[in-house]
Motif scaffolding. Structure first.
Motif, PDB file in Angstrom:
ATOM      1  N   LYS A  82     -15.985 -17.159 -19.750  1.00 26.28           N
ATOM      2  CA  LYS A  82     -15.382 -17.057 -21.081  1.00 26.28           C
ATOM      3  C   LYS A  82     -16.426 -16.686 -22.127  1.00 26.28           C
ATOM      4  CE  LYS A  82     -12.650 -21.055 -19.620  1.00 26.28           C
ATOM      5  NZ  LYS A  82     -13.634 -21.611 -18.649  1.00 26.28           N
ATOM      6  N   VAL A  83     -15.977 -15.960 -23.146  1.00 30.52           N
ATOM      7  CA  VAL A  83     -16.842 -15.617 -24.267  1.00 30.52           C
ATOM      8  C   VAL A  83     -16.743 -16.733 -25.306  1.00 30.52           C
ATOM      9  CG1 VAL A  83     -15.032 -14.164 -25.311  1.00 30.52           C
ATOM     10  CG2 VAL A  83     -17.406 -13.923 -26.048  1.00 30.52           C
ATOM     11  N   TRP A  84     -17.885 -17.265 -25.724  1.00 32.07           N
ATOM     12  CA  TRP A  84     -17.908 -18.396 -26.646  1.00 32.07           C
ATOM     13  C   TRP A  84     -17.731 -17.931 -28.090  1.00 32.07           C
ATOM     14  CZ3 TRP A  84     -16.412 -22.918 -27.035  1.00 32.07           C
ATOM     15  CH2 TRP A  84     -16.897 -23.809 -28.002  1.00 32.07           C
ATOM     16  N   ASN A  85     -17.439 -18.891 -28.945  1.00 29.87           N
ATOM     17  CA  ASN A  85     -17.112 -18.618 -30.349  1.00 29.87           C
ATOM     18  C   ASN A  85     -18.212 -17.851 -31.076  1.00 29.87           C
ATOM     19  OD1 ASN A  85     -14.914 -20.195 -29.682  1.00 29.87           O
ATOM     20  ND2 ASN A  85     -15.684 -22.035 -30.685  1.00 29.87           N
ATOM     21  N   ASP A  86     -19.462 -18.195 -30.805  1.00 33.49           N
ATOM     22  CA  ASP A  86     -20.582 -17.530 -31.487  1.00 33.49           C
ATOM     23  C   ASP A  86     -20.693 -16.051 -31.130  1.00 33.49           C
ATOM     24  OD1 ASP A  86     -21.186 -19.942 -32.613  1.00 33.49           O
ATOM     25  OD2 ASP A  86     -22.892 -20.373 -31.318  1.00 33.49           O
ATOM     26  N   ASP A  87     -20.051 -15.644 -30.049  1.00 34.07           N
ATOM     27  CA  ASP A  87     -20.154 -14.266 -29.579  1.00 34.07           C
ATOM     28  C   ASP A  87     -18.914 -13.440 -29.887  1.00 34.07           C
ATOM     29  OD1 ASP A  87     -22.745 -14.464 -28.390  1.00 34.07           O
ATOM     30  OD2 ASP A  87     -21.847 -15.599 -26.746  1.00 34.07           O
ATOM     31  N   GLN A  88     -18.057 -13.941 -30.760  1.00 29.37           N
ATOM     32  CA  GLN A  88     -16.878 -13.151 -31.109  1.00 29.37           C
ATOM     33  C   GLN A  88     -17.282 -11.924 -31.937  1.00 29.37           C
ATOM     34  OE1 GLN A  88     -13.173 -14.616 -32.285  1.00 29.37           O
ATOM     35  NE2 GLN A  88     -13.186 -16.389 -30.938  1.00 29.37           N
ATOM     36  N   GLY A  89     -16.528 -10.865 -31.737  1.00 30.19           N
ATOM     37  CA  GLY A  89     -16.832  -9.591 -32.378  1.00 30.19           C
ATOM     38  C   GLY A  89     -17.031  -8.527 -31.320  1.00 30.19           C
ATOM     39  N   ARG A  90     -16.870  -7.273 -31.693  1.00 30.78           N
ATOM     40  CA  ARG A  90     -16.874  -6.167 -30.730  1.00 30.78           C
ATOM     41  C   ARG A  90     -18.176  -6.088 -29.937  1.00 30.78           C
ATOM     42  NH1 ARG A  90     -15.393  -2.908 -34.024  1.00 30.78           N
ATOM     43  NH2 ARG A  90     -13.174  -2.922 -33.539  1.00 30.78           N
ATOM     44  N   GLU A  91     -19.288  -5.946 -30.618  1.00 26.69           N
ATOM     45  CA  GLU A  91     -20.566  -5.771 -29.923  1.00 26.69           C
ATOM     46  C   GLU A  91     -21.055  -7.070 -29.303  1.00 26.69           C
ATOM     47  OE1 GLU A  91     -23.347  -3.981 -32.553  1.00 26.69           O
ATOM     48  OE2 GLU A  91     -22.178  -2.133 -32.799  1.00 26.69           O
ATOM     49  N   GLN A  92     -20.859  -8.176 -30.018  1.00 28.09           N
ATOM     50  CA  GLN A  92     -21.332  -9.454 -29.503  1.00 28.09           C
ATOM     51  C   GLN A  92     -20.617  -9.826 -28.204  1.00 28.09           C
ATOM     52  OE1 GLN A  92     -20.326  -8.639 -32.619  1.00 28.09           O
ATOM     53  NE2 GLN A  92     -20.928 -10.244 -34.088  1.00 28.09           N
ATOM     54  N   ALA A  93     -19.311  -9.603 -28.150  1.00 28.81           N
ATOM     55  CA  ALA A  93     -18.546  -9.948 -26.952  1.00 28.81           C
ATOM     56  C   ALA A  93     -18.993  -9.121 -25.751  1.00 28.81           C
ATOM     57  CB  ALA A  93     -17.058  -9.763 -27.206  1.00 28.81           C
ATOM     58  N   ALA A  94     -19.261  -7.837 -25.984  1.00 28.48           N
ATOM     59  CA  ALA A  94     -19.728  -6.982 -24.893  1.00 28.48           C
ATOM     60  C   ALA A  94     -21.065  -7.469 -24.350  1.00 28.48           C
ATOM     61  CB  ALA A  94     -19.844  -5.539 -25.375  1.00 28.48           C
ATOM     62  N   ARG A  95     -21.971  -7.857 -25.253  1.00 26.52           N
ATOM     63  CA  ARG A  95     -23.265  -8.379 -24.809  1.00 26.52           C
ATOM     64  C   ARG A  95     -23.100  -9.713 -24.081  1.00 26.52           C
ATOM     65  NH1 ARG A  95     -25.138  -6.425 -29.993  1.00 26.52           N
ATOM     66  NH2 ARG A  95     -24.861  -8.530 -30.853  1.00 26.52           N
ATOM     67  N   ALA A  96     -22.201 -10.554 -24.602  1.00 30.30           N
ATOM     68  CA  ALA A  96     -21.988 -11.868 -23.984  1.00 30.30           C
ATOM     69  C   ALA A  96     -21.458 -11.731 -22.564  1.00 30.30           C
ATOM     70  CB  ALA A  96     -21.021 -12.681 -24.830  1.00 30.30           C
ATOM     71  N   PHE A  97     -20.569 -10.770 -22.359  1.00 33.74           N
ATOM     72  CA  PHE A  97     -20.045 -10.553 -21.011  1.00 33.74           C
ATOM     73  C   PHE A  97     -21.159 -10.160 -20.047  1.00 33.74           C
ATOM     74  CE2 PHE A  97     -18.615  -7.735 -17.649  1.00 33.74           C
ATOM     75  CZ  PHE A  97     -17.634  -8.509 -17.044  1.00 33.74           C
ATOM     76  N   GLN A  98     -21.980  -9.219 -20.441  1.00 37.80           N
ATOM     77  CA  GLN A  98     -23.064  -8.779 -19.561  1.00 37.80           C
ATOM     78  C   GLN A  98     -24.036  -9.917 -19.280  1.00 37.80           C
ATOM     79  OE1 GLN A  98     -23.006  -6.025 -17.932  1.00 37.80           O
ATOM     80  NE2 GLN A  98     -21.256  -5.154 -19.033  1.00 37.80           N
ATOM     81  N   ALA A  99     -24.285 -10.777 -20.274  1.00 38.16           N
ATOM     82  CA  ALA A  99     -25.177 -11.912 -20.079  1.00 38.16           C
ATOM     83  C   ALA A  99     -24.579 -12.907 -19.088  1.00 38.16           C
ATOM     84  CB  ALA A  99     -25.461 -12.589 -21.411  1.00 38.16           C
ATOM     85  N   SER A 100     -23.271 -13.170 -19.186  1.00 38.45           N
ATOM     86  CA  SER A 100     -22.620 -14.068 -18.230  1.00 38.45           C
ATOM     87  C   SER A 100     -22.670 -13.491 -16.819  1.00 38.45           C
ATOM     88  CB  SER A 100     -21.162 -14.319 -18.639  1.00 38.45           C
ATOM     89  OG  SER A 100     -21.079 -15.226 -19.704  1.00 38.45           O
ATOM     90  N   LEU A 101     -22.402 -12.189 -16.709  1.00 44.18           N
ATOM     91  CA  LEU A 101     -22.430 -11.543 -15.398  1.00 44.18           C
ATOM     92  C   LEU A 101     -23.823 -11.654 -14.781  1.00 44.18           C
ATOM     93  CD1 LEU A 101     -20.184  -9.992 -13.860  1.00 44.18           C
ATOM     94  CD2 LEU A 101     -21.215  -7.876 -14.702  1.00 44.18           C
TER      95      LEU A 101
END
Length: 284
Positions: A82-101
């Motif tokens: 899941k993407v956390w609250n601090d990472d909401q937003g277009r670019e932040q969410a994309a980065r958060a996904f790659q970091a989780s992966l």
């Protein structure tokens, strides 16, 4: 002998989600690694984690080791983050996904969720659209949300034109979320229950205990069986091997319609209701 594998439900995108999974909230370090390894060995195929849980590295290591040992193939597993609250937003969410992966050490995820709507931020639609773009690139099979109440879920669908495959919400006896489940049914969203056992708080309720005694099963099995028969996915959390096994093995009995209704009716009892954060208010 391993319990019967969990049945699956079909998601709107054609994927199958195991109806009983393992929640890993508040599991850390070697406890997280050991529990996931043991769970896979017992027959669990659905593992739920999140950036917030701070255990993606250990969960990923357990998954990788189980695959390398030949216990399971990657295609047999269903891994959610899941993407956390601090990472909401277009670019932040994309980065958060790659970091989780990367932390999980996986090539793809089976399901990625927007963890909370955070309505005051006003970014849940943009965040979900970013997640949808990741799905289009083939790095996640299914996409969804968590803790979305009716108003923001309907706004999301209207604004983005995309129906989430899943909405993961607090749901347990005493808080069955009947109106939200009805909306999910109309939209084609699968309901996943977090805290399905209310952190153990409902297991001593006389209605649950009475039904458990009738079938000679643990009270937890009655609750999980109730959820299965409601058509809900459940992700109970436990690191105890005995409870892990009993949580998965809930398919050897069938509740009557009257028993399902009696458990659902606990919503109307005293002291029942939501136990954790209200997504309309959290985070403040």
């Amino acid at each position: 002998m391993s319990p019967t594998p969990s049945p699956t439900l079909s998601l709107s995108d054609g994927s199958e989600i195991p109806q009983i999974g393992l929640g890993t909230w508040q599991m850390h370090g070697e406890e997280a690694y050991r529990t996931v390894r043991e769970a896979i060995g017992m027959g669990y195929r659905h593992i739920d984690t999140a950036k917030l849980y701070d255990n993606e590295v250990e969960v990923g290591r357990a998954v990788t080791d189980a695959i390398r040992s030949g216990e399971v193939t990657r295609d047999e597993l269903f891994i959610t983050s899941k993407v956390w609250n601090d990472d909401q937003g277009r670019e932040q969410a994309a980065r958060a996904f790659q970091a989780s992966l990367a932390r999980l050490g996986l090539d793809y995820l089976d399901l990625y969720l927007v963890h909370w709507p955070c309505p005051r931020k006003g970014l849940y639609n943009e965040t979900f659209e970013a997640v949808a773009r990741i799905q289009g690139l083939g790095q996640v099979q299914s996409i969804g949300v968590a803790n979305f109440y009716a108003g923001v879920l309907e706004d999301l669908v209207v604004t983005t034109g995309i129906v989430p495959a899943v909405n993961q919400v607090e749901l347990h006896p005493g808080f069955s979320q009947a109106p939200l489940r009805a909306l999910h049914d109309r939209l084609g969203v699968v309901t996943t229950a977090w805290a399905p056992l209310a952190r153990g708080g409902v297991l001593s309720h006389p209605v649950i205990k009475g039904i458990a005694g009738r079938y000679g099963v643990p009270a937890s099995a009655v609750v999980l069986r109730w959820l299965v028969q409601l058509g809900v996915v459940a992700i109970p959390k436990s690191s105890d091997p005995g409870r892990l096994r009993s949580n998965l093995d809930v398919h050897g009995f069938q509740l009557s319609v009257e028993e399902v209704e009696r458990i659902t009716a606990l919503d109307e009892g005293p002291g029942m209701g939501r136990l954790f954060h209200d997504p309309e208010e959290f985070p403040a």
